[in-house]
Scaffold this active site. Structure first.
Site, PDB file in Angstrom:
ATOM      1  N   GLY A  82       0.805  -1.213   0.000  1.00  0.00           N
ATOM      2  CA  GLY A  82       0.000   0.000   0.000  1.00  0.00           C
ATOM      3  C   GLY A  82       0.840   1.266   0.000  1.00  0.00           C
ATOM      4  O   GLY A  82       0.543   2.225  -0.719  1.00  0.00           O
ATOM      5  N   SER A  83       1.901   1.271   0.787  1.00  0.00           N
ATOM      6  CA  SER A  83       2.722   2.486   0.888  1.00  0.00           C
ATOM      7  C   SER A  83       3.370   2.814  -0.457  1.00  0.00           C
ATOM      8  O   SER A  83       3.350   3.972  -0.898  1.00  0.00           O
ATOM      9  CB  SER A  83       3.803   2.324   1.960  1.00  0.00           C
ATOM     10  N   ASN A 162      -8.649   3.914   7.921  1.00  0.00           N
ATOM     11  CA  ASN A 162      -8.086   2.805   8.680  1.00  0.00           C
ATOM     12  C   ASN A 162      -8.297   2.919  10.187  1.00  0.00           C
ATOM     13  O   ASN A 162      -8.221   1.936  10.895  1.00  0.00           O
ATOM     14  CB  ASN A 162      -6.592   2.663   8.373  1.00  0.00           C
ATOM     15  N   GLN A 190      -7.892  -0.344   2.921  1.00  0.00           N
ATOM     16  CA  GLN A 190      -8.833  -0.926   3.895  1.00  0.00           C
ATOM     17  C   GLN A 190     -10.116  -1.426   3.235  1.00  0.00           C
ATOM     18  O   GLN A 190     -10.798  -2.295   3.772  1.00  0.00           O
ATOM     19  CB  GLN A 190      -9.192   0.099   4.978  1.00  0.00           C
ATOM     20  N   SER A 210      -3.434  -3.527  -0.782  1.00  0.00           N
ATOM     21  CA  SER A 210      -2.317  -4.220  -0.147  1.00  0.00           C
ATOM     22  C   SER A 210      -2.726  -5.635   0.244  1.00  0.00           C
ATOM     23  O   SER A 210      -3.863  -5.870   0.660  1.00  0.00           O
ATOM     24  CB  SER A 210      -1.893  -3.430   1.092  1.00  0.00           C
ATOM     25  N   HIS A 212      -1.554  -7.685   2.767  1.00  0.00           N
ATOM     26  CA  HIS A 212      -1.602  -8.170   4.150  1.00  0.00           C
ATOM     27  C   HIS A 212      -2.817  -7.702   4.945  1.00  0.00           C
ATOM     28  O   HIS A 212      -3.022  -8.141   6.074  1.00  0.00           O
ATOM     29  CB  HIS A 212      -0.295  -7.841   4.881  1.00  0.00           C
ATOM     30  N   THR A 248      12.651  -7.623  -9.719  1.00  0.00           N
ATOM     31  CA  THR A 248      12.328  -9.014 -10.040  1.00  0.00           C
ATOM     32  C   THR A 248      10.941  -9.357  -9.502  1.00  0.00           C
ATOM     33  O   THR A 248      10.628  -9.058  -8.358  1.00  0.00           O
ATOM     34  CB  THR A 248      13.399  -9.950  -9.432  1.00  0.00           C
ATOM     35  N   CYS A 336       1.182   3.735  13.181  1.00  0.00           N
ATOM     36  CA  CYS A 336       2.342   4.596  12.956  1.00  0.00           C
ATOM     37  C   CYS A 336       2.599   5.522  14.128  1.00  0.00           C
ATOM     38  O   CYS A 336       3.702   5.961  14.330  1.00  0.00           O
ATOM     39  CB  CYS A 336       2.133   5.441  11.705  1.00  0.00           C
TER      40      CYS A 336
END
Ligand SMILES: *Cc1c(COP(=O)(O)O)cnc(C)c1O
Length: 404
Positions: A82-83, A162, A190, A210, A212, A248, A336
């Protein structure tokens, strides 16, 4: 979950209610990834058929993800999460369109991956408008329209928040952006897998997601880029991802992301219903049993698994530590900011005072949580909040003023 019903005060295994921070990898995801670590380990760019097989599977994965969003395969780019997707979308558009304009619109409640990227661009000569939100965390489409200038090139507004779970009116905001020739990016990290998204119907030009956050692996995500959008590269190097994102190919990660997406798609309704049931039970129990508690976020336009509270007169950090001693994982503010006493920028943006925002707790359930776990957590919260309030000078003042 195969746990016996708990009695009040029983100690139990880890209770994980921080699914907005990350999720457990689904067994089906792990299975496919294992294959790509152990057997199909080829570099997807290789010239031999061992590699060709892998790269064909990656393209199948890309098609599945594209279908899920109503996009085309060649509009999906795999990233490291996501970042990176947020950074790429914002910096890539800013760089490509800087001769056209230097103004970007975002909101005060974005994830730091968006906010800090915008702040960086401000230091490079761009101007950024940070839109206010209302008490529920909603962006006002009229305020958005009013903020658009002739030099506005990009708007980045998150799909779902989030911290407080609020879902924004993305389709309407995207429509406004397009009426004014502004490119529209949404951080859907989210929302992806929780909310049905059709990028064309919802007027989305770029979308970040994302792995995860949806029972996939960490370190893989996507950026959807609508065909025809001009965007510069963020990561330069080899010609992977059609020359737009070097590195890669993360075959295991991509296959994991693909299976996580497939599962999310198949289970979305069932899982949302289960999460909502648990979440609503949690919220009802907390509000009934713990006085002076505020439930944050929108009452209906919100993610199914998100509950965010402010317990007045206490510190969220102490609450988290004491919950941890009872084996409960939750979060205060965003991940964060945890570990520091920074007040959540989201809770301040919805109008909470510093001292109230300090007493925040986010619990994000998964369909694997149980009612027994919710009961245990609410018991724990009742005890801990009571104990912290008894030590709180703010609470003492309050009681004195109330004449109690
Ligand atoms: C988790 C999250 C991100 C960051 O995603 P990573 O894959 O962890 O880099 C960005 N935006 C939102 C809204 C998030 O919840």
């Amino acid at each position: 979950m195969h746990r016996p019903p708990l009695k009040k005060g029983d100690k139990m295994d880890l209770i994980y209610m921080d699914n907005a921070a990350t999720t457990k990898v689904a067994p089906e995801v792990y299975e496919v990834m294992k294959e790509y670590f152990e057997e199909e380990y080829a570099n997807a760019s290789g010239a031999y058929s061992f590699a060709g097989k892998t790269s064909a599977r990656v393209e199948e994965a890309r098609r599945l993800v594209a279908d899920f969003l109503g996009a085309k395969s060649n509009e999906i780019f795999f990233t490291s999460g996501g970042s990176e997707s947020d950074n790429w979308a914002i910096k890539g558009i800013a760089d490509a369109l800087k001769s056209k304009g230097n103004h970007i619109i975002t909101t005060k409640i974005e994830h730091h991956a968006v906010l800090h990227t915008c702040e960086y661009l401000e230091s490079r000569g761009f101007e950024v408008t940070y839109l206010d939100v209302d008490e529920y965390g909603l962006v006002d489409p009229k305020a958005f329209e009013a903020a658009i200038r002739p030099e506005t090139i990009l708007a980045s507004i998150m799909f779902a928040n989030n911290e407080i779970g609020t879902i924004e009116p993305i389709k309407e905001l995207g429509k406004i952006a397009h009426e004014h020739g502004v490119i529209f990016h949404t951080d859907a990290v989210q929302a992806y897998g929780h909310v049905k998204i059709d990028v064309n119907e919802m007027n989305i030009d770029l979308l970040s997601a994302s792995g995860h956050k949806i029972n996939g692996p960490k370190g893989v995500g996507i950026l959807y880029i609508k065909k025809g959008i001009r965007i510069n590269n963020l990561i330069h190097g080899g010609s992977q991802e059609r020359g737009k994102r070097a590195g890669t190919t993360n075959t295991a990660g991509i296959m994991g992301f693909c299976v996580a997406t497939k599962l999310a798609k198949e289970r979305m309704d069932e899982r949302n219903a289960r999460e909502e049931e648990l979440r609503d039970y949690l919220v009802k129990s907390v509000l009934e049993r713990i006085p002076y508690t505020i439930y944050n976020g929108h009452p209906t336009s919100r993610l199914s698994n998100n509950a965010n509270f402010c317990f007045r007169f206490i510190e969220g950090e102490s609450l988290l530590i004491m919950l941890d001693q009872k084996n409960v994982c939750g979060s205060s503010g965003s991940a964060c900011t945890s570990g520091s006493l920074d007040t959540s920028h989201v809770l301040l943006a919805i109008g909470l005072k510093h001292e109230i925002a300090h007493g925040s707790l986010r619990l994000t359930v998964s369909a694997e949580n149980t009612k027994e776990e919710v009961d245990y957590v609410v018991d724990a919260l009742e005890t801990i909040v009571g104990r912290l309030r008894n030590m709180s000078p703010l609470y003492e003042d309050f009681l004195r003023k109330e004449g109690k």
